[in-house]
Design an enzyme around this catalytic site. Structure first.
Site, mmCIF file in Angstrom:
data_model
loop_
_atom_site.group_PDB
_atom_site.id
_atom_site.type_symbol
_atom_site.label_atom_id
_atom_site.label_comp_id
_atom_site.label_asym_id
_atom_site.label_seq_id
_atom_site.Cartn_x
_atom_site.Cartn_y
_atom_site.Cartn_z
ATOM 1 N N GLY A 65 -10.088 -9.226 -1.310
ATOM 2 C CA GLY A 65 -9.277 -9.167 -0.543
ATOM 3 C C GLY A 65 -8.351 -10.839 -0.911
ATOM 4 N N LYS B 186 -19.400 -17.505 0.405
ATOM 5 C CA LYS B 186 -20.418 -16.780 1.077
ATOM 6 C C LYS B 186 -20.855 -16.301 -0.264
ATOM 7 C CE LYS B 186 -20.873 -17.744 5.859
ATOM 8 N NZ LYS B 186 -20.610 -16.926 7.099
ATOM 9 N N GLY C 132 -13.666 -3.608 0.276
ATOM 10 C CA GLY C 132 -14.546 -3.533 0.490
ATOM 11 C C GLY C 132 -14.613 -2.290 -0.387
ATOM 12 N N ARG D 271 0.535 -1.390 0.259
ATOM 13 C CA ARG D 271 -0.034 0.233 -0.135
ATOM 14 C C ARG D 271 0.445 1.128 -0.396
ATOM 15 N NH1 ARG D 271 -4.490 -2.146 3.922
ATOM 16 N NH2 ARG D 271 -6.224 -2.939 2.360
HETATM 17 P P1 AMP Z 1 -14.213 -14.618 0.850
HETATM 18 O O1 AMP Z 1 -13.905 -14.009 1.328
HETATM 19 O O2 AMP Z 1 -15.789 -14.526 1.047
HETATM 20 O O3 AMP Z 1 -13.564 -14.245 -0.909
HETATM 21 O O4 AMP Z 1 -13.905 -16.136 0.731
HETATM 22 C C1 AMP Z 1 -12.959 -16.619 0.479
HETATM 23 C C2 AMP Z 1 -12.791 -17.838 2.015
HETATM 24 O O5 AMP Z 1 -13.511 -18.821 1.157
HETATM 25 C C3 AMP Z 1 -11.194 -18.550 1.410
HETATM 26 O O6 AMP Z 1 -10.541 -18.282 2.967
HETATM 27 C C4 AMP Z 1 -11.433 -19.820 0.523
HETATM 28 O O7 AMP Z 1 -10.563 -21.217 1.886
HETATM 29 C C5 AMP Z 1 -13.125 -20.054 1.638
HETATM 30 N N1 AMP Z 1 -12.928 -20.523 0.591
HETATM 31 C C6 AMP Z 1 -13.430 -21.334 -0.672
HETATM 32 N N2 AMP Z 1 -14.133 -22.303 -1.496
HETATM 33 C C7 AMP Z 1 -14.059 -23.387 -0.185
HETATM 34 C C8 AMP Z 1 -15.050 -24.155 0.284
HETATM 35 N N3 AMP Z 1 -15.622 -25.050 -0.905
HETATM 36 N N4 AMP Z 1 -15.306 -24.710 1.674
HETATM 37 C C9 AMP Z 1 -14.944 -23.827 2.745
HETATM 38 N N5 AMP Z 1 -14.497 -22.384 2.348
HETATM 39 C C10 AMP Z 1 -13.798 -22.024 0.834
#
Ligand code: AMP
Length: 420
Positions: free
Chosen positions: A377, A221, A400, A35
């Site tokens: 991220g 999610k 974000g 950064r």
């Molecule tokens: P996000 O911050 O929503 O982009 O989520 C990223 C996180 O999702 C990472 O830490 C991954 O380990 C997790 N992730 C990706 N695929 C899976 C999965 N199939 N089961 C559980 N966690 C997951």
């Protein structure tokens, strides 16, 4: 609108809002200076024109004055990267800052102490008693908003020109990121190079789109990505759904997902997104197979199974080889690519293969002339892990802020300067 390229900073004092919120270890050593490096071109341009620089930033989430979050920890690195000595004001408001800003000469740099030592920066009251009444809360909020205006006014008084190069906080209407801009006329407020590059990259993807346009949405999610997915469904040709959110879709479609991560309250939402994709003629690409594990660990036993036939007690932690091939074909035929979120638990080497394959497909498409934007991220951590960051067209520094920009929201830090 004024642009940094055309602006001559000779004789000007620039208040530059940067995002120097870098990670520090327990001895206050910087563990990743990305950064800081990202803002250096803007700072150097001002200095080489013959201007002086007043740097404002936040660091961490202090609740008040707290030495742990002092910008003093990062002064040596700023000085080293800029190649000049930097002055420090141990308070961003108050007399010291006023005096040090007043005597600043061409070519000199003043770093102000952490802006978030004051609640006024964010304009949100701190330390309200848990049992405060609604009236007390409303009064505190009003008072802090007034303080925020005063803070913005004082910060503005240090400078003749305002430069915002803090894309990471562009989605916040804080004193130093947005409100301060009211004190400068249109010809004296502008984006720094980083901010401009971020805006150009997102607008190239969302507005000046070369087709086909493919978005790869991964991560854990659906709930955290609904707004982006909905906005993208009006823009993309292909939407690849990957990562943990896959299983919410699979379950909604009647598949067996074993112990895979799933948001049971989002099954209807998943079905409505599938319908929306059909209505908008978007090719929604879902995984067909999974690399399933018998526990959430890098050393788990694994098997490749159809995505909708995951055995009880097993969970999908990455995409399988058929899905890798399917995703790669779509990606390689694309001219614009947006990647947000891994295809699996990429932190475990044994479940990083799908994300790595997606990264490699994006590299090939980019080499063939596609524009690829990676951001949010974990996707940035992914491209860094695979050593392919420099093979992407643009890797965003915004978390974000980037996501809200892609959702189609107006970002206060951008609006304050260009009016929209
Ligand atoms: P996000 O911050 O929503 O982009 O989520 C990223 C996180 O999702 C990472 O830490 C991954 O380990 C997790 N992730 C990706 N695929 C899976 C999965 N199939 N089961 C559980 N966690 C997951």
């Amino acid at each position: 609108m004024q642009t940094i390229d055309k602006f001559n900073f000779a004789g000007q004092k620039a208040f530059v809002r940067v995002d120097f919120n870098v990670p520090l270890d327990e001895k206050f050593n910087i563990t990743d200076d990305t950064r800081i490096r990202a803002a250096i071109p803007t700072l150097k341009k001002i200095l080489s024109d013959g201007g002086s620089v007043i740097i404002g930033s936040h660091l961490g989430r202090p609740k008040g004055v707290d030495g742990k979050y002092s910008l003093q920890h990062i002064l040596p690195r700023i000085s080293e990267l800029l190649g000049v000595k930097v002055e420090f004001a141990n308070d961003c408001l108050g007399e010291t800052a006023v005096e040090k800003a007043a005597v600043l000469k061409a070519g000199e740099v003043l770093v102000l102490e952490n802006l978030r030592f004051y609640a006024a920066e964010e304009g949100k009251p701190r330390g309200l008693a848990d049992d405060a009444s609604d009236e007390e809360k409303a009064a505190a909020k009003k008072a802090e908003k007034a303080n925020q205006k005063e803070m913005a006014k004082q910060l503005a008084s240090y400078a003749t020109v305002y430069v915002n190069d803090a894309f990471g906080t562009a989605h916040r209407a804080h004193a130093s990121t947005a409100i301060i801009a009211d004190h400068f006329d249109a010809g004296n407020k502008l984006f720094g190079y980083l901010m401009q590059n971020e805006i150009d990259a997102v607008e190239k993807v969302l507005k000046d789109t070369a087709r086909p346009f493919t978005a790869i949405m991964g991560g854990s999610k659906v709930s955290s990505k609904i707004d982006i997915i909905e906005n993208l469904l009006t823009k993309v040709d292909n939407l690849i759904i990957a990562g943990g959110m896959t299983y919410t879709f699979t379950k909604a479609l009647g598949g067996k997902i074993g112990n895979s991560i799933c948001e049971d309250d989002k099954l209807d939402l998943a079905l409505s997104l599938i319908q929306k994709a059909k209505d908008n003629n978007v090719n929604l690409v879902l995984a067909v197979d999974a690399k399933a594990a018998d526990s959430f660990s890098n050393d788990a036993n694994t098997q490749i199974v159809p995505v909708d036939e995951i055995p009880d007690e097993w969970e999908g932690l990455d995409i399988g080889p058929k899905t890798e091939k399917l995703f790669a074909e779509v990606i390689e035929a694309s001219k614009t690519i947006l990647w947000n979120g891994p295809t699996g638990v990429f932190e475990f080497d044994n479940f990083a293969g799908g994300s790595s394959a997606v990264g490699a497909a994006i590299v090939r498409a980019t080499e063939k002339g596609a524009f690829s934007l990676v951001g949010g991220g974990d996707s940035v951590a992914c491209v860094n892990k695979f050593g392919i960051a420099d093979k992407m067209s643009y890797v965003s520094t915004g978390g974000g802020a980037l996501l809200e920009f892609i959702e189609g929201k107006e970002l206060p830090g951008i609006k304050a300067i260009r009016g929209y």
